[in-house]
Design a protein around this motif. Structure first.
Motif, mmCIF file in Angstrom:
data_model
loop_
_atom_site.group_PDB
_atom_site.id
_atom_site.type_symbol
_atom_site.label_atom_id
_atom_site.label_comp_id
_atom_site.label_asym_id
_atom_site.label_seq_id
_atom_site.Cartn_x
_atom_site.Cartn_y
_atom_site.Cartn_z
ATOM 1 N N LEU A 1 0.835 -1.213 0.000
ATOM 2 C CA LEU A 1 0.000 0.000 0.000
ATOM 3 C C LEU A 1 0.861 1.253 0.000
ATOM 4 C CD1 LEU A 1 -2.699 -1.293 2.462
ATOM 5 C CD2 LEU A 1 -3.183 -0.417 0.176
ATOM 6 N N ILE A 2 1.953 1.247 0.758
ATOM 7 C CA ILE A 2 2.845 2.405 0.797
ATOM 8 C C ILE A 2 3.466 2.644 -0.575
ATOM 9 C CG2 ILE A 2 5.064 3.224 1.710
ATOM 10 C CD1 ILE A 2 4.269 1.904 4.383
ATOM 11 N N VAL A 3 3.839 1.553 -1.253
ATOM 12 C CA VAL A 3 4.483 1.676 -2.564
ATOM 13 C C VAL A 3 3.504 2.110 -3.635
ATOM 14 C CG1 VAL A 3 5.571 0.348 -4.416
ATOM 15 C CG2 VAL A 3 6.351 0.064 -2.064
ATOM 16 N N ALA A 4 2.313 1.503 -3.650
ATOM 17 C CA ALA A 4 1.397 1.692 -4.778
ATOM 18 C C ALA A 4 0.346 2.769 -4.550
ATOM 19 C CB ALA A 4 0.704 0.371 -5.098
ATOM 20 N N LEU A 5 0.058 3.129 -3.304
ATOM 21 C CA LEU A 5 -0.985 4.114 -3.025
ATOM 22 C C LEU A 5 -0.506 5.132 -1.989
ATOM 23 C CD1 LEU A 5 -3.865 4.576 -4.077
ATOM 24 C CD2 LEU A 5 -4.710 3.263 -2.135
ATOM 25 N N PRO A 6 0.666 5.717 -2.213
ATOM 26 C CA PRO A 6 1.235 6.608 -1.185
ATOM 27 C C PRO A 6 0.397 7.855 -0.941
ATOM 28 C CG PRO A 6 2.488 6.777 -3.231
ATOM 29 C CD PRO A 6 1.546 5.618 -3.401
ATOM 30 N N ILE A 7 -0.286 8.372 -1.964
ATOM 31 C CA ILE A 7 -1.033 9.619 -1.792
ATOM 32 C C ILE A 7 -2.180 9.437 -0.802
ATOM 33 C CG2 ILE A 7 -2.659 9.268 -3.681
ATOM 34 C CD1 ILE A 7 -0.911 12.561 -2.621
ATOM 35 N N VAL A 8 -2.698 8.203 -0.702
ATOM 36 C CA VAL A 8 -3.744 7.915 0.287
ATOM 37 C C VAL A 8 -3.119 7.590 1.636
ATOM 38 C CG1 VAL A 8 -5.581 6.312 0.942
ATOM 39 C CG2 VAL A 8 -5.463 7.191 -1.402
ATOM 40 N N ARG B 1 3.317 6.730 7.391
ATOM 41 C CA ARG B 1 2.953 7.892 6.579
ATOM 42 C C ARG B 1 4.200 8.634 6.091
ATOM 43 N NH1 ARG B 1 -1.888 10.651 10.014
ATOM 44 N NH2 ARG B 1 -1.487 12.386 8.587
ATOM 45 N N VAL B 2 5.214 8.698 6.930
ATOM 46 C CA VAL B 2 6.469 9.342 6.522
ATOM 47 C C VAL B 2 7.062 8.611 5.316
ATOM 48 C CG1 VAL B 2 8.861 9.777 7.204
ATOM 49 C CG2 VAL B 2 6.985 10.350 8.772
ATOM 50 N N ARG B 3 7.062 7.271 5.361
ATOM 51 C CA ARG B 3 7.609 6.500 4.236
ATOM 52 C C ARG B 3 6.788 6.728 2.968
ATOM 53 N NH1 ARG B 3 8.255 2.778 8.407
ATOM 54 N NH2 ARG B 3 6.445 1.527 7.801
ATOM 55 N N ALA B 4 5.474 6.755 3.117
ATOM 56 C CA ALA B 4 4.624 7.005 1.946
ATOM 57 C C ALA B 4 4.846 8.412 1.398
ATOM 58 C CB ALA B 4 3.158 6.806 2.326
ATOM 59 N N ASN B 5 5.022 9.366 2.288
ATOM 60 C CA ASN B 5 5.165 10.753 1.834
ATOM 61 C C ASN B 5 6.518 11.028 1.187
ATOM 62 O OD1 ASN B 5 2.612 11.873 2.322
ATOM 63 N ND2 ASN B 5 3.035 11.983 4.518
ATOM 64 N N ARG C 1 7.602 9.101 -1.032
ATOM 65 C CA ARG C 1 7.212 8.821 -2.415
ATOM 66 C C ARG C 1 6.386 9.978 -2.980
ATOM 67 N NH1 ARG C 1 7.862 3.790 -4.392
ATOM 68 N NH2 ARG C 1 8.884 2.320 -2.990
ATOM 69 N N ASN C 2 5.505 10.525 -2.167
ATOM 70 C CA ASN C 2 4.708 11.662 -2.634
ATOM 71 C C ASN C 2 5.588 12.871 -2.931
ATOM 72 O OD1 ASN C 2 2.299 10.229 -2.406
ATOM 73 N ND2 ASN C 2 2.017 10.839 -0.273
ATOM 74 N N PHE D 1 1.413 15.197 2.991
ATOM 75 C CA PHE D 1 2.031 15.812 1.810
ATOM 76 C C PHE D 1 1.180 15.526 0.583
ATOM 77 C CE2 PHE D 1 4.731 16.580 -1.784
ATOM 78 C CZ PHE D 1 5.436 17.713 -1.400
ATOM 79 N N ASP D 2 0.708 16.595 -0.022
ATOM 80 C CA ASP D 2 -0.077 16.498 -1.254
ATOM 81 C C ASP D 2 0.258 17.726 -2.094
ATOM 82 O OD1 ASP D 2 -1.958 16.327 -3.267
ATOM 83 O OD2 ASP D 2 -3.554 15.610 -1.956
ATOM 84 N N HIS D 3 1.241 17.568 -2.981
ATOM 85 C CA HIS D 3 1.704 18.704 -3.782
ATOM 86 C C HIS D 3 0.570 19.328 -4.569
ATOM 87 C CE1 HIS D 3 4.291 21.086 -6.449
ATOM 88 N NE2 HIS D 3 3.571 20.599 -7.450
ATOM 89 N N ALA D 4 -0.285 18.506 -5.165
ATOM 90 C CA ALA D 4 -1.352 19.017 -6.017
ATOM 91 C C ALA D 4 -2.382 19.809 -5.232
ATOM 92 C CB ALA D 4 -2.030 17.864 -6.758
ATOM 93 N N HIS D 5 -2.510 19.541 -3.939
ATOM 94 C CA HIS D 5 -3.501 20.230 -3.113
ATOM 95 C C HIS D 5 -2.853 21.102 -2.039
ATOM 96 C CE1 HIS D 5 -5.927 17.142 -5.074
ATOM 97 N NE2 HIS D 5 -6.974 17.886 -4.806
ATOM 98 N N ASP D 6 -1.564 21.424 -2.234
ATOM 99 C CA ASP D 6 -0.884 22.422 -1.414
ATOM 100 C C ASP D 6 -0.967 22.096 0.083
ATOM 101 O OD1 ASP D 6 0.656 24.735 -1.293
ATOM 102 O OD2 ASP D 6 -1.068 26.046 -1.001
#
Length: 637
Positions: free
Chosen positions: A254-261, A273-277, A279-280, A363-368
């Protein structure tokens, strides 16, 4: 493919077999090349001459791909088998349909002939004499033939119905196989339509058993998946239970394939969440680099411009270059967030410990959107360590962006480095979406929307720490904090610093359902222009009541530019409250750790004798001023 009751064999069996052949060929190629190469690479890595750590990592990476390739091979072969079987069934139905069609046509010709005969030469004659009818026997024979022909046509209709049922069963069987676990792996039953009916809680249950490859395919086929989680986040406590029930492989997938969630999902431990972010952040870097490539084309196209303002192509070139420079700075910042080695004090020993990358909780670059935890995370639980006694939740003010967020984090990290015997401190700096810029600061509705997001973030914070949590809202961040409290944000203490107000439409502490009875403090320095707007509201504009005058708030003194030093001068204005040596920082710190704070010294209005003129005193600048100190409520005494 489309078929009808009277044409149940519609379709091209050879075309169906061609599609089956394509899938079988793909499976064969994957097995003989990709899968074999992966298996060989894993074997070879064991005897490689490179460093053990690198070889092990490579082998693990290659070996991790083998199950996904096998799933694809199985799916392709299952599809090929289903399509071949379907082609055979369609071909069989076509043969039977041709026979039924011939039978129907023969019966219809017989019927037409018999009907013609029955009204022709053998028709019943009328005679005035009572004589035997010479055509009676022939008429009886024709009548019997008509009954048999009509029976045959009735049987033909039954056969058409039977063939239609056979075709429908063939269709259903093929579709069932093509959407089965054998064909689609764990993606079976997760089509776009099925996903649209699922809540985000239901989606999590479906996602838990998928591999990284399957999740990637699912997201590619359903690009609105992440947006669904943004708009309808699942229950935080339920997320915590769901995540803890997954095995390590499912969590990693899930962290690898769906990090934005996962990187923004409350209830998931902060460490995950830090590991997923990370990737984000890498995705954000790639987005910015793409923007730079497009802007460089503009620079190149206008390279012959004069470069002077109003100079046409020169102006376009210069503006594009300025944007490129700004984007490169932001990329540099993002890389620091992901890769920089930083040190935080160990809450147990106080000794510095180095970590790679910042602890980015949102962290969501597209949504600031971004939030950062300053401090170490527990290596086992992934959350705030049990040794941390106090957590500050800082919400900055107007004009905060992803580009200047690091400055706000620097303000937070000041609190980690203060000598104290009160205990260990961790800080969170939060910007969960686009913050008001310039005149947008007047919008109470905008701040209220951010407050809803902050309240939801707070639900995750409650699960992540048992420390005392103090909310710190600065400027527009004060209104955001107040709106979050009205939406149920849980805090042990709350501070409004140079605040725009108590929150959109809020006029009384009783409107805070969870924090109405916790200590609330406010600070505002002299000559802060924001005081002029406190309490004023009209439509969507304004930020509720004033934290300076509303019952229940304890107003604190903002003091001097250097704490305790009258000679340094009185601290004034909106931005100066962050002077590193000033009284305000020390007041905030003491609220955070439950120390002693200085109450606001109320000026007195003095009337000049014999005149109608008056002036206000400035107690803290008068000789002999003695501050009034009180213990912070709810903290250590």
């Amino acid at each position: 493919m489309s078929w009808t009751r009277t044409n149940p064999g519609a379709g091209d069996p050879w075309g169906i077999r061609s599609q089956a052949s394509i899938r079988q060929t793909g499976a064969d190629n994957l097995r003989t090349t990709t899968l074999t190469n992966l298996q060989t690479a894993v074997t070879d890595a064991a005897s490689a001459t490179w460093t053990a750590q690198a070889a092990t990592a490579f082998a693990a990476s290659a070996e991790g791909l083998i199950p996904d390739v096998q799933v694809i091979i199985t799916g392709l072969e299952t599809d090929a088998g289903a399509l071949n079987q379907y082609a055979a069934m369609v071909e069989q139905i076509q043969d039977q349909a041709r026979a039924v069609q011939r039978q129907q046509e023969d019966a219809q010709r017989d019927l037409a002939r018999l009907l013609f005969t029955s009204f022709g030469d053998i028709a019943e004659t009328t005679s005035p004499r009572s004589e035997p009818d010479p055509n009676a026997l022939e008429r009886a024979r024709v009548a019997e033939a008509l009954r048999e022909t009509r029976s045959t046509l009735t049987q033909v209709e039954v056969r058409w119905d039977e063939l239609a049922l056979q075709r429908r069963a063939a269709d259903d069987a093929c579709v069932a196989t093509l959407t089965s676990v054998g064909s689609r792996g764990n993606l079976a039953g997760l089509g776009t339509q099925q996903l649209s009916y699922l809540s985000t809680t239901g989606l999590l249950q479906k996602l838990g058993g998928l591999s990284a490859t399957e999740i990637t395919i699912l997201v590619q086929n359903n690009p609105g998946l992440a947006e669904k989680f943004r708009n309808s986040p699942p229950d935080t406590a339920g997320v915590e239970v769901w995540w803890s029930g997954l095995d390590a492989a499912s969590q990693a997938a899930l962290i690898v394939a769906l990090p934005i969630v996962i990187g923004n999902l409350e209830g998931v431990p902060y460490g995950s969440r830090v590991r997923a972010n990370k990737r984000n952040i890498s995705t954000g870097i790639a987005t910015l680099e793409t923007e730079i490539v497009d802007l460089e084309k503009t620079v190149e196209a206008n390279k012959d411009g004069s470069g002077t303002r109003g100079g046409g192509s020169g102006l376009a070139r210069r503006e594009a270059q300025e944007k490129i420079d700004a984007l490169r700075e932001q990329i540099s910042y993002y890389r620091r967030l992901r890769d920089e080695e930083i040190e935080f004090p160990d809450p147990a020993t106080g000794l510095p410990v180095a970590v790679t990358g910042h602890n980015i909780l949102v962290f969501d670059h597209a949504h600031d959107a971004i939030a950062e935890y300053s401090g170490l995370l527990d290596p086992v639980t992934g959350n705030v360590p049990a040794g941390v006694d106090y957590v500050g939740l800082y919400v900055p003010g107007t004009n905060t962006t992803l580009g200047n967020f690091d400055g706000e984090v620097n303000r937070s990290e000041w609190f980690l480095n203060q000598p104290t015997d009160k205990g260990s401190v961790g800080m969170i700096t939060w910007k969960g979406g686009p913050f008001p810029q310039d005149l947008e600061a007047l919008s109470g509705a905008m701040a209220d929307g951010l407050g809803q997001k902050l309240a939801h973030f707070g639900q995750g914070l409650e699960l992540a720490t048992s420390a005392e949590v103090t909310g710190m809202g600065y400027s527009a961040g004060g209104s955001i904090m107040g709106s979050a409290e009205r939406a149920g944000l849980a805090l042990d203490r709350s501070v409004q610093l140079s605040s725009a107000g108590m929150g959109f439409g809020v006029r009384d502490l009783a409107e805070y359902p969870v924090t109405a009875d916790v200590p609330h403090y406010s600070l505002m320095a002299p000559n802060d222009p924001l005081v002029l707007f406190q309490g004023a509201e009209a439509g969507d504009l304004g930020h509720g009541g004033s934290p300076l005058t509303t019952d229940g708030f304890i107003r604190l003194e903002t003091g001097y530019r250097e704490n305790g030093q009258v000679s340094s001068g009185q601290l004034e204005g909106h931005l100066n409250v962050w002077d590193r040596k000033g009284t305000v920082r020390r007041q905030l710190y003491n609220v955070l750790v439950g120390g002693q704070v200085e109450l606001y010294a109320e000026p007195e209005v003095v009337v000049i004798p014999g005149t109608n003129q008056s002036y206000a005193t400035n107690p803290i600048m008068e000789p002999g001023y003695e501050p009034t100190l009180v213990d912070v409520e709810g903290g250590e005494q």
